[in-house]
Design a protein around this motif. Sequence first.
Motif, PDB file in Angstrom:
ATOM      1  N   SER A  39      -8.739   9.818  -1.005  1.00 59.54           N
ATOM      2  CA  SER A  39      -8.995   8.425  -0.668  1.00 59.54           C
ATOM      3  C   SER A  39      -8.487   8.134   0.744  1.00 59.54           C
ATOM      4  O   SER A  39      -7.337   8.395   1.080  1.00 59.54           O
ATOM      5  CB  SER A  39      -8.297   7.507  -1.672  1.00 59.54           C
ATOM      6  OG  SER A  39      -8.469   6.156  -1.302  1.00 59.54           O
TER       7      SER A  39
ATOM      8  N   SER B  83     -12.282   0.045   1.788  1.00 60.69           N
ATOM      9  CA  SER B  83     -13.233   0.040   0.685  1.00 60.69           C
ATOM     10  C   SER B  83     -13.753   1.458   0.493  1.00 60.69           C
ATOM     11  O   SER B  83     -14.404   2.034   1.365  1.00 60.69           O
ATOM     12  CB  SER B  83     -14.397  -0.906   0.993  1.00 60.69           C
ATOM     13  OG  SER B  83     -15.322  -0.904  -0.072  1.00 60.69           O
TER      14      SER B  83
ATOM     15  N   THR C  64       0.813  -1.210   0.000  1.00 59.39           N
ATOM     16  CA  THR C  64       0.000   0.000   0.000  1.00 59.39           C
ATOM     17  C   THR C  64       0.852   1.269   0.000  1.00 59.39           C
ATOM     18  O   THR C  64       0.347   2.353  -0.304  1.00 59.39           O
ATOM     19  CB  THR C  64      -0.941   0.009   1.215  1.00 59.39           C
ATOM     20  OG1 THR C  64      -0.168  -0.119   2.416  1.00 59.39           O
ATOM     21  CG2 THR C  64      -1.919  -1.152   1.131  1.00 59.39           C
TER      22      THR C  64
ATOM     23  N   ASN D 107      -5.498  -0.814   0.126  1.00 58.16           N
ATOM     24  CA  ASN D 107      -5.788  -0.887  -1.309  1.00 58.16           C
ATOM     25  C   ASN D 107      -4.521  -1.167  -2.122  1.00 58.16           C
ATOM     26  O   ASN D 107      -3.464  -0.611  -1.840  1.00 58.16           O
ATOM     27  CB  ASN D 107      -6.419   0.423  -1.784  1.00 58.16           C
ATOM     28  CG  ASN D 107      -7.872   0.540  -1.366  1.00 58.16           C
ATOM     29  OD1 ASN D 107      -8.671  -0.344  -1.636  1.00 58.16           O
ATOM     30  ND2 ASN D 107      -8.199   1.619  -0.681  1.00 58.16           N
TER      31      ASN D 107
ATOM     32  N   THR E 179     -13.284   0.416  -4.656  1.00 53.93           N
ATOM     33  CA  THR E 179     -12.027  -0.316  -4.539  1.00 53.93           C
ATOM     34  C   THR E 179     -12.254  -1.626  -3.799  1.00 53.93           C
ATOM     35  O   THR E 179     -13.209  -1.782  -3.038  1.00 53.93           O
ATOM     36  CB  THR E 179     -10.985   0.510  -3.779  1.00 53.93           C
ATOM     37  OG1 THR E 179     -11.441   0.734  -2.430  1.00 53.93           O
ATOM     38  CG2 THR E 179     -10.743   1.840  -4.462  1.00 53.93           C
TER      39      THR E 179
ATOM     40  N   PRO F 254     -10.247  -3.874  -1.200  1.00 54.96           N
ATOM     41  CA  PRO F 254      -9.069  -4.026  -0.351  1.00 54.96           C
ATOM     42  C   PRO F 254      -8.498  -5.431  -0.443  1.00 54.96           C
ATOM     43  O   PRO F 254      -9.203  -6.400  -0.739  1.00 54.96           O
ATOM     44  CB  PRO F 254      -9.616  -3.737   1.059  1.00 54.96           C
ATOM     45  CG  PRO F 254     -10.871  -2.955   0.832  1.00 54.96           C
ATOM     46  CD  PRO F 254     -11.446  -3.496  -0.437  1.00 54.96           C
TER      47      PRO F 254
END
Length: 402
Positions: free
Chosen positions: A333, A337, A194, A203, A236, A238
Amino acid sequence: MNKLSRKRVAKQKGLTLVLVTLAMIILLGFAALAIDVNHALLNKTRLQNAVDTAALSAAVLLDAGNDEDTVRSSVGEALTNAMAATGNSEFTIPNTSISVTLSNDPLTFGGAYNHALESYVRVAVSNISLNSFFLSYFGIDKFVAASAVAGPSSSITHVCNVVPMAVCAATHSGSDDFLGYDFGEIYALKVASTSQTEMGPGNFQLLDFGSGASTVRNALAGGFEGCVDVNNQADTKPGGSVGPVGQGLNTRFGDYGAGLSESDYPSDVYIKEPNDLATIDGDGNVEYSDSFNYANYKAASASCIDGGGDGYCRTGEVERRVLSIPMVNCAGSGGGSTTLPITAIGCFFLIQKAPTNNSGQQAVFGEFIEDCTIVNGSTGIIPSNEGPYRLQLYKDPLSGES
């Protein structure tokens, strides 16, 4: 009375013979006309196909940055090659019959043209004489003509053959890039840590196209049947899912396992990887020193199709290694999720196989390319040669036939 009746019958027989003869002449005339008309329509179709091919070929060269003289000269060569194909050799196309016009608008030709703007090409062929079978007896000559316009479509706004990965895009494009991405450069499409992405904790640049490892695996192999829309949003997913990601993507190189089959997910026709593989450091900086790129792939895959090749050819589909990937705005972000807006659809060439385990924390790498084919989808209404689009044929505004 009997003598009179016999004379009348004889006259009627003579008249019938004349009428039958005239009818036969008329029928033969129609038959002759039908033969010549069908012959003309057949060759009109052949000529139109050749002109369509020449216009698209010229549009490709124009789009690639070739100068106007190169584009114009390519048309005659393309027409010559097309007409030399089996079944097309009945007539030749002299240069005096060929007209090539460039424009910045597919609906207007003949005005000012700026090579730096969106470019369209019109190819017209006229006064091609054909052999006559019967019309020459009536003093009628046969000619065919055809025209075609080709150029970039409007930007893609709705795409169905995407994969559940995403890259973070800039909010606008610069003079030399598209949303922060340079054509021909190698980027990480899915990271292993990440710290290598802007999407935040948890993510790894995967999108949620459905839960479960098999869904990820099948979607990355090419089995996603849904669609995405530019200016909509994507969720997204994860987690790294390293194994399923590698298993799905590597079908494009002919590697199969985990229930995936070649009949469902054919490999690419050319599966060579670079000798020196791309790598990524802990901060997300990609290192790539090899010369192998998308241009090499295109030349090699064309050779594979023609029966040549260098040992990396397979029975498969062209450009299976080209991926349509959502480009999202990652600003704000918070990780986990999260929902991110889709700014555009980017086209990336899968430069090498994806890792199937997290050893070394390596990424999935792709070269950013100018355009890619969409299987299903639609475009917007504003023509653009920036980002993913199609080079396509347009209705010729100067001809009611095309």
